[in-house]
Motif scaffolding. Structure first.
Motif, short mmCIF file in Angstrom:
data_model
loop_
_atom_site.label_atom_id
_atom_site.label_comp_id
_atom_site.label_asym_id
_atom_site.label_seq_id
_atom_site.Cartn_x
_atom_site.Cartn_y
_atom_site.Cartn_z
N ASN A 1 0.81 -1.22 0.00
CA ASN A 1 0.00 0.00 0.00
C ASN A 1 0.84 1.27 0.00
O ASN A 1 0.37 2.32 -0.41
CB ASN A 1 -0.94 -0.01 1.20
CG ASN A 1 -0.20 0.02 2.54
OD1 ASN A 1 0.94 -0.39 2.64
ND2 ASN A 1 -0.86 0.51 3.57
N LYS A 2 2.09 1.19 0.46
CA LYS A 2 2.87 2.42 0.63
C LYS A 2 3.13 3.14 -0.69
O LYS A 2 3.07 4.34 -0.76
CB LYS A 2 4.21 2.12 1.32
CG LYS A 2 4.06 1.63 2.75
CD LYS A 2 3.47 2.70 3.65
CE LYS A 2 3.47 2.30 5.11
NZ LYS A 2 2.38 1.37 5.46
N LYS B 1 0.11 5.04 -1.67
CA LYS B 1 -0.07 6.25 -0.86
C LYS B 1 0.90 7.36 -1.27
O LYS B 1 0.64 8.54 -1.06
CB LYS B 1 0.11 5.92 0.63
CG LYS B 1 -1.11 5.22 1.20
CD LYS B 1 -0.92 4.59 2.58
CE LYS B 1 -0.12 5.37 3.55
NZ LYS B 1 -0.30 4.86 4.94
N ASN C 1 7.79 1.30 7.72
CA ASN C 1 7.63 0.89 6.32
C ASN C 1 7.43 2.12 5.44
O ASN C 1 7.76 2.10 4.26
CB ASN C 1 6.40 -0.01 6.16
CG ASN C 1 6.59 -1.36 6.81
OD1 ASN C 1 7.71 -1.81 6.99
ND2 ASN C 1 5.49 -1.99 7.18
N GLY D 1 3.59 8.73 8.12
CA GLY D 1 2.79 7.58 7.70
C GLY D 1 2.02 7.81 6.41
O GLY D 1 1.19 6.99 6.02
N ALA E 1 -5.67 -4.21 6.94
CA ALA E 1 -5.07 -3.79 8.21
C ALA E 1 -4.88 -2.27 8.16
O ALA E 1 -4.59 -1.72 7.11
CB ALA E 1 -3.72 -4.47 8.41
N ALA E 2 -5.03 -1.62 9.31
CA ALA E 2 -4.88 -0.16 9.33
C ALA E 2 -3.98 0.33 10.44
O ALA E 2 -4.03 -0.17 11.57
CB ALA E 2 -6.25 0.50 9.46
N GLY E 3 -3.15 1.30 10.08
CA GLY E 3 -2.37 2.05 11.05
C GLY E 3 -2.97 3.44 11.14
O GLY E 3 -3.79 3.76 11.99
N THR E 4 -2.60 4.31 10.16
CA THR E 4 -3.18 5.66 10.13
C THR E 4 -4.61 5.66 9.59
O THR E 4 -5.36 6.59 9.83
CB THR E 4 -2.35 6.59 9.21
OG1 THR E 4 -2.45 6.10 7.87
CG2 THR E 4 -0.90 6.65 9.63
N THR F 1 -5.23 5.67 6.31
CA THR F 1 -5.21 6.33 4.99
C THR F 1 -5.63 5.36 3.88
O THR F 1 -6.44 5.71 3.01
CB THR F 1 -3.80 6.86 4.67
OG1 THR F 1 -3.30 7.55 5.81
CG2 THR F 1 -3.80 7.78 3.48
N ASP G 1 3.45 -10.36 7.64
CA ASP G 1 4.33 -9.69 8.61
C ASP G 1 3.61 -9.63 9.95
O ASP G 1 2.38 -9.64 10.00
CB ASP G 1 4.69 -8.28 8.13
CG ASP G 1 3.55 -7.31 8.33
OD1 ASP G 1 2.50 -7.49 7.67
OD2 ASP G 1 3.66 -6.41 9.17
N TYR H 1 1.29 -6.07 10.69
CA TYR H 1 0.02 -5.75 10.01
C TYR H 1 -0.71 -6.98 9.48
O TYR H 1 -1.78 -7.34 9.95
CB TYR H 1 0.27 -4.80 8.83
CG TYR H 1 0.76 -3.42 9.22
CD1 TYR H 1 -0.14 -2.44 9.65
CD2 TYR H 1 2.11 -3.09 9.13
CE1 TYR H 1 0.30 -1.17 9.99
CE2 TYR H 1 2.55 -1.82 9.47
CZ TYR H 1 1.65 -0.87 9.89
OH TYR H 1 2.10 0.39 10.23
N SER I 1 -1.01 -5.96 2.27
CA SER I 1 -0.39 -4.65 2.08
C SER I 1 1.13 -4.69 2.17
O SER I 1 1.78 -3.64 2.12
CB SER I 1 -0.99 -3.67 3.10
OG SER I 1 -1.22 -4.30 4.34
N GLY I 2 1.71 -5.88 2.32
CA GLY I 2 3.17 -5.98 2.30
C GLY I 2 3.78 -5.90 3.68
O GLY I 2 3.30 -6.53 4.62
N GLY I 3 4.89 -5.16 3.81
CA GLY I 3 5.49 -4.93 5.12
C GLY I 3 6.39 -6.04 5.63
O GLY I 3 6.73 -6.09 6.81
C1 PLP Z 1 1.65 1.12 6.69
C2 PLP Z 1 1.04 -0.20 6.53
C3 PLP Z 1 -0.34 -0.41 6.74
C4 PLP Z 1 -1.25 0.66 7.24
O1 PLP Z 1 -1.58 1.62 6.30
P1 PLP Z 1 -2.37 2.93 6.75
O2 PLP Z 1 -2.72 3.57 5.47
O3 PLP Z 1 -1.41 3.76 7.57
O4 PLP Z 1 -3.53 2.54 7.57
C5 PLP Z 1 -0.85 -1.68 6.52
N1 PLP Z 1 -0.04 -2.69 6.14
C6 PLP Z 1 1.28 -2.53 5.95
C7 PLP Z 1 2.11 -3.69 5.56
C8 PLP Z 1 1.87 -1.29 6.14
O5 PLP Z 1 3.19 -1.15 5.96
#
Ligand code: PLP
Length: 296
Positions: free
Chosen positions: A41-42, A45, A70, A140, A168-171, A173, A249, A252, A280-282
């Motif tokens: 996903n990075k 973004k 990441n 992020g 999966a979500a962190g921020t 976005t 990973d 996430y 989303s990788g990582g």
């Molecule tokens: C950063 C990341 C996320 C979260 O993405 P957000 O847009 O910040 O919610 C999910 N999965 C992986 C592998 C990431 O590196």
């Protein structure tokens, strides 16, 4: 440096006995395959930020992150591919031994500026940094442009009507982008990897600007919080790999796959559901685990 290859993105059906038993179809969208460093996903973004930086004639891209970020990794790699100079403002003092992620950042030409946690919180750019030429990406990648880029992930599955899109979500976005682009019949299920992150809904709706677009947030699979894990989780990740050959990973996507399977077990999804799970990788983050913890 290897180019980003979007042609590598495939949708992989997973065959778990549990899914068969519950009459649920599940596919994984393999965004982890686009690049060894820029995971999933990075890049999506970052894409419109890079475009804008170029249009503005900026030479340097500055952003913020932790020692295992990441986002920093993806930014450094994307800068290298696109001819920008990357600067990373890193949370915390400089460690005596650089983490694998920090060493990769240095190798990719990122200038690292370590700041105390307190200073970092204020998101101020240290005076030593020449700001004039910098294009700044928020920590992020949390931004409207980030969301718009993430929305283009939907281009890889739009013609299929999935009942649920799980990520999966962190921020948040990426989740915001997928919500914006979701077809009316699809529900977006967001697995928060931060502990009891009650701000996530607000963070997502601040980006989309639409309070009616409401994701379902699942808080139960954070395993104690960001970057925390248990042996139950790493064992699951190994089992998942054995069955599907899909690496995950522990920060996430391991939590996401665990959560989706657990919800299947608990009959959260009606029979006949057709899930899309976003990988989303990582994977680089797994290098912080003791060798031998994971079989892949
Ligand atoms: C950063 C990341 C996320 C979260 O993405 P957000 O847009 O910040 O919610 C999910 N999965 C992986 C592998 C990431 O590196």
């Amino acid at each position: 440096m290897q180019e980003i290859d979007l042609k590598n993105i495939v949708t992989q059906k997973i065959n778990f006995p549990l899914l068969l038993e519950k009459n649920i179809e599940a596919n994984v969208l393999r965004l982890d395959t686009i690049h060894p460093e820029i995971s999933g996903n990075k890049w999506f973004k970052l894409r419109y930020h890079l475009e804008e930086a170029s249009e503005l004639g900026k030479k340097t891209i500055l952003t913020f992150g932790g020692a295992w970020s990441n986002h920093l990794l993806a930014t450094a790699a994307a800068c290298q591919l696109n001819g920008f100079k990357p600067i990373g403002i890193v949370r915390g003092e400089k460690p005596t031994v650089l983490s694998p992620v920090l060493s990769s950042l240095v190798k990719m030409g990122m200038e690292l500026v370590f700041t105390s946690r307190e200073e970092y919180r204020k998101k101020q750019i240290p005076e030593s940094v020449e700001k004039k030429d910098c294009y700044i990406i928020p920590e992020g990648g949390y931004s409207k442009k980030g969301m718009e880029g993430a929305a283009t992930i939907a281009g890889f599955y739009k013609n299929k009507n999935y009942s649920h899109i799980c990520l999966a979500a962190g921020t948040g976005t990426t989740a915001a982008g997928l919500l914006l682009s979701a077809l009316p019949g699809s529900r977006v299920l967001v697995f928060s990897v931060l502990k009891n992150n009650e701000d996530l809904v607000k963070n997502i709706s601040d980006l989309t600007g639409d309070r009616n677009l409401s994701p379902e947030i699942i808080h139960e699979y954070s395993f104690g919080g960001y970057a925390k894990y248990t042996t139950e989780l790493t064992r699951f990740m190994n089992r998942f790999y054995e069955q599907t050959l899909i690496p995950s990973d522990f920060v996430y996507t391991g939590k996401l796959f665990f959560g989706v399977m657990d919800l299947c077990r608990k009959d959260y999804f009606p029979a006949g559901s057709n899930l899309l799970i976003i990988h989303s990788g990582g994977l680089k983050g797994n290098e912080s685990l003791t060798k031998g913890t994971l079989i892949f």
